[in-house]
Scaffold this motif. Structure first.
Motif: not given
Length: 104
Positions: A77-88
């Motif tokens: 979940v933390r990895r996916l949240q990091g990816e989401l923040e990078a996309l944002r």
């Protein structure tokens, strides 16, 4: 959970009562073992206690596996949240709508 506790209590009392009954009614009965003869009234509570120990170890192993799985899922979940923040951060922001102007 209350039902499980009551069942456990009644089962334990039943096993203890059966062991006491065997001790009072048939104290002379013995079971041959490789370690010498053992009184029969020790075997029923002993088998019950052995089952509790094995069940407890199984529950500990199951809990340990569940905590390891939870840790792995939280890491994902933390990895996916990091990816989401990078996309944002990469996304181009939309033009904000001004409330007092009409839409064109």
């Amino acid at each position: 959970m209350k039902l499980a506790h009551w069942v456990f209590l009644l089962t334990t009392l039943g096993v203890g009562g059966a062991g006491l009954y065997l001790y009072l009614s048939f104290p002379f009965l013995e079971v041959p073992t490789p370690f010498g003869p053992w009184p029969l009234h020790y075997l029923l509570p002993g088998a019950y206690a052995l089952g509790l120990v094995v069940g407890g170890l199984y529950a500990l192993a199951l809990g340990w596996g569940a905590f390891a799985e939870r840790r792995a899922l939280l890491k994902e979940v933390r990895r996916l949240q990091g990816e989401l923040e990078a996309l944002r951060r990469e996304r181009i922001e939309e033009v904000p709508r001004i409330p007092d102007r009409e839409e064109a």
